[in-house]
Design a protein around this motif. Structure first.
Motif, PDB file in Angstrom:
ATOM      1  N   VAL A  57      23.127 -31.358 -55.094  1.00  9.78           N
ATOM      2  CA  VAL A  57      22.090 -30.953 -56.055  1.00  9.78           C
ATOM      3  C   VAL A  57      21.613 -32.160 -56.851  1.00  9.78           C
ATOM      4  N   ARG A  58      22.546 -32.972 -57.320  1.00 10.46           N
ATOM      5  CA  ARG A  58      22.180 -34.145 -58.120  1.00 10.46           C
ATOM      6  C   ARG A  58      21.369 -35.145 -57.305  1.00 10.46           C
ATOM      7  N   ILE A  59      21.731 -35.338 -56.035  1.00 12.80           N
ATOM      8  CA  ILE A  59      21.004 -36.270 -55.181  1.00 12.80           C
ATOM      9  C   ILE A  59      19.590 -35.762 -54.935  1.00 12.80           C
ATOM     10  N   ALA A  60      19.459 -34.488 -54.606  1.00 12.09           N
ATOM     11  CA  ALA A  60      18.133 -33.914 -54.355  1.00 12.09           C
ATOM     12  C   ALA A  60      17.254 -34.000 -55.587  1.00 12.09           C
ATOM     13  N   GLN A  61      17.816 -33.761 -56.759  1.00 14.05           N
ATOM     14  CA  GLN A  61      17.038 -33.834 -57.997  1.00 14.05           C
ATOM     15  C   GLN A  61      16.534 -35.249 -58.244  1.00 14.05           C
ATOM     16  N   ALA A  62      17.367 -36.238 -57.975  1.00  9.87           N
ATOM     17  CA  ALA A  62      16.948 -37.633 -58.164  1.00  9.87           C
ATOM     18  C   ALA A  62      15.775 -37.978 -57.255  1.00  9.87           C
ATOM     19  N   LEU A  63      15.867 -37.565 -55.981  1.00 10.60           N
ATOM     20  CA  LEU A  63      14.788 -37.839 -55.036  1.00 10.60           C
ATOM     21  C   LEU A  63      13.515 -37.088 -55.405  1.00 10.60           C
ATOM     22  N   GLN A  64      13.655 -35.865 -55.859  1.00  9.64           N
ATOM     23  CA  GLN A  64      12.495 -35.046 -56.196  1.00  9.64           C
ATOM     24  C   GLN A  64      11.725 -35.601 -57.392  1.00  9.64           C
ATOM     25  N   LYS A  65      12.417 -36.284 -58.287  1.00 13.98           N
ATOM     26  CA  LYS A  65      11.717 -36.866 -59.443  1.00 13.98           C
ATOM     27  C   LYS A  65      11.153 -38.252 -59.135  1.00 13.98           C
ATOM     28  N   GLY A  66      11.346 -38.740 -57.896  1.00 14.16           N
ATOM     29  CA  GLY A  66      10.743 -40.006 -57.481  1.00 14.16           C
ATOM     30  C   GLY A  66      11.637 -41.213 -57.583  1.00 14.16           C
ATOM     31  N   ASP A  67      12.943 -41.002 -57.745  1.00 11.58           N
ATOM     32  CA  ASP A  67      13.890 -42.118 -57.799  1.00 11.58           C
ATOM     33  C   ASP A  67      14.449 -42.417 -56.406  1.00 11.58           C
ATOM     34  N   HIS A  68      14.731 -43.697 -56.168  1.00 11.09           N
ATOM     35  CA  HIS A  68      15.621 -44.030 -55.058  1.00 11.09           C
ATOM     36  C   HIS A  68      17.010 -43.536 -55.459  1.00 11.09           C
ATOM     37  N   CYS A  69      17.759 -42.990 -54.516  1.00 19.12           N
ATOM     38  CA  CYS A  69      19.093 -42.492 -54.838  1.00 19.12           C
ATOM     39  C   CYS A  69      20.123 -43.285 -54.054  1.00 19.12           C
ATOM     40  N   ILE A  70      21.030 -43.921 -54.772  1.00 19.34           N
ATOM     41  CA  ILE A  70      22.069 -44.749 -54.171  1.00 19.34           C
ATOM     42  C   ILE A  70      23.389 -44.000 -54.281  1.00 19.34           C
ATOM     43  N   VAL A  71      23.894 -43.510 -53.156  1.00 21.32           N
ATOM     44  CA  VAL A  71      25.133 -42.739 -53.115  1.00 21.32           C
ATOM     45  C   VAL A  71      26.255 -43.666 -52.652  1.00 21.32           C
ATOM     46  N   HIS A  72      27.315 -43.781 -53.431  1.00 18.54           N
ATOM     47  CA  HIS A  72      28.389 -44.700 -53.071  1.00 18.54           C
ATOM     48  C   HIS A  72      29.746 -44.091 -53.422  1.00 18.54           C
ATOM     49  N   THR A  73      30.779 -44.598 -52.762  1.00 17.56           N
ATOM     50  CA  THR A  73      32.126 -44.045 -52.942  1.00 17.56           C
ATOM     51  C   THR A  73      33.093 -45.058 -53.532  1.00 17.56           C
ATOM     52  N   CYS A  74      32.556 -46.163 -54.005  1.00 20.80           N
ATOM     53  CA  CYS A  74      33.408 -47.222 -54.558  1.00 20.80           C
ATOM     54  C   CYS A  74      32.783 -47.731 -55.849  1.00 20.80           C
ATOM     55  N   THR A  75      33.539 -47.760 -56.927  1.00 22.96           N
ATOM     56  CA  THR A  75      32.996 -48.187 -58.212  1.00 22.96           C
ATOM     57  C   THR A  75      33.063 -49.699 -58.404  1.00 22.96           C
TER      58      THR A  75
END
Length: 411
Positions: A277-295
């Motif tokens: 949901v959070r990823i889709a919302q970011a894309l829908q508002k026009g942001d590039h979305c960077i999903v990562h598993t390492c801080t």
């Protein structure tokens, strides 16, 4: 061009040709038709006109006369366009003289000066221009052969060529400044978000103001006046390599990037339903979305601890994470449609291809060092895909990828 004179919605005056192009390119990328004119009167039907005065190396009096002459031939009466004076980000040229001449020619009592261009390392701190953190007077621009700069303080530069009151101001002070006496306000900005707030304040002001700045402020105006939606990338970064983390870190100044950290503990516990949901919302508002598993690099050393706690091998752990990221991508694409996928890490790329039902990959070209660009064969995703081995590239690679999608993919 034989078309009748129209009235642009945005009118930019730049003091040299390359500066004019720098001012107009971001506006063209968001859907405006942008013409750069070398002389006036100008006949065209573009929504943005960028007038090249070619006045940077003139003496101040000549430059002011050039501004007056140019504006005499431009349609300014009745609902005037947003006026932008494009200046050099290192303050070269006849800034004070040209601001005053444009204010008088356009009947404007206020000018807001924000020369910062954070993406190029130009910032304004405490009223001073800095280049990569160094005061302007301590850089090579201070000894420019044609237009040397004598001070890093912006108000000092402007006051050399105009008697109009010039002082530092903030966004909150704009609405309280006098409409009766002419004034020039200089604003600090260290990030694109700062420039966005400045552009918004000027564009929403009750009385028309002259907006003065470099390509940075033109980019901010473009973000607020987009005709077509911005292009977006969904980046799935499963690699834990140090260079991959550096590539993510360099995006801190990008104006429309959302980073979403996926906690591996959540994946293993089966408690990861909210990420999509959070990823889709970011894309829908026009942001590039960077999903990562390492801080950070420290997290790499916790892998063995995770394996022991969940009683699984490193291979099994990696497969679990990759399968989750592939399925997560598939679920997101049911609700949002980015312009491209960026898959970092070979196992992540293959897991995503499998989740999307792809049977192969057709390579088109290289986007950046070690980043092939192409399309999946078969499956449910037909838009562009870029892949990168986790440890390849340099710290600018991911930014190059975003720039490619934003700028070149539409050519």
């Amino acid at each position: 061009m034989e078309k009748g004179i129209s009235k642009p919605s945005i009118l930019v005056v730049a003091d040299d040709f390359t500066g004019a192009n720098d001012a107009g390119v971001s506006l063209a990328q968001v859907g405006h038709t942008v013409d750069v004119a070398f002389e006036t009167p100008y006949r065209g039907d573009a929504s943005v006109w960028v007038i090249n005065s070619d006045s940077r190396a003139m003496d101040p009096k000549q430059a002011a006369m050039k501004m007056t002459s140019l504006m005499r031939h431009l349609p300014m009466a009745n609902n005037p366009p947003l006026m932008i004076k494009k200046i050099d980000s290192t303050l070269r040229g006849n800034i004070g003289a040209e601001i005053e001449a444009l204010m008088r020619a356009c009947g404007l009592t206020g000018a807001v000066v924000a020369p910062a261009f954070p993406q190029a390392g130009r910032t304004t701190v405490d009223g001073e221009c800095r280049v990569n953190g160094v005061r302007l007077t301590e850089t090579e621009f201070a000894s420019d052969p044609k237009t040397p700069v004598m001070s890093a303080r912006i108000t000092d530069i402007i006051r050399l060529q105009t008697a109009i009151t010039c002082q530092p101001v903030t966004v909150s002070q704009l609405s309280h400044l006098s409409c009766e006496q002419p004034w020039i306000g200089v604003m600090d900005a260290q990030t694109d978000n700062d420039l966005d707030r400045i552009a918004a304040a000027v564009m929403q002001a009750k009385q028309p103001l002259l907006l003065v700045g470099s390509a940075g402020i033109c980019n901010a105006v473009a973000r607020r006046s987009a005709i077509m939606p911005p292009r977006t990338v969904l980046a799935i970064i499963g690699s834990m390599s140090e260079i991959a983390q550096q590539q993510i870190a360099t995006l801190h100044s990008h104006p429309r990037t959302t980073k979403i950290y996926v906690d591996v503990e959540h994946i293993l516990a089966g408690d990861a339903s909210g990420y999509g949901v959070r990823i889709a919302q970011a894309l829908q508002k026009g942001d590039h979305c960077i999903v990562h598993t390492c801080t950070d690099s420290v997290a790499r050393h916790h892998i063995d601890t995770l394996c022991q706690r969940w009683q699984m091998s490193r291979t099994a752990l990696g497969e679990k994470i990759c399968q989750f990221l592939g399925e997560l991508t598939r679920q997101v694409l049911l609700h949002a449609t980015p312009d491209a996928l960026y898959l970092s890490g070979g196992d992540v790329a293959m897991a995503t291809a499998s989740a999307l039902g792809a049977s192969g990959f057709r390579i088109r070209r290289n986007v950046a060092q070690c980043v092939p660009y192409g399309h999946f064969l078969g499956g449910v995703w037909s838009r562009p895909v870029m892949t990168k081995a986790g440890g390849f590239g340099d710290e600018t690679t991911l930014r190059q990828v975003l720039n490619f999608i934003e700028e070149k993919m539409s050519e």
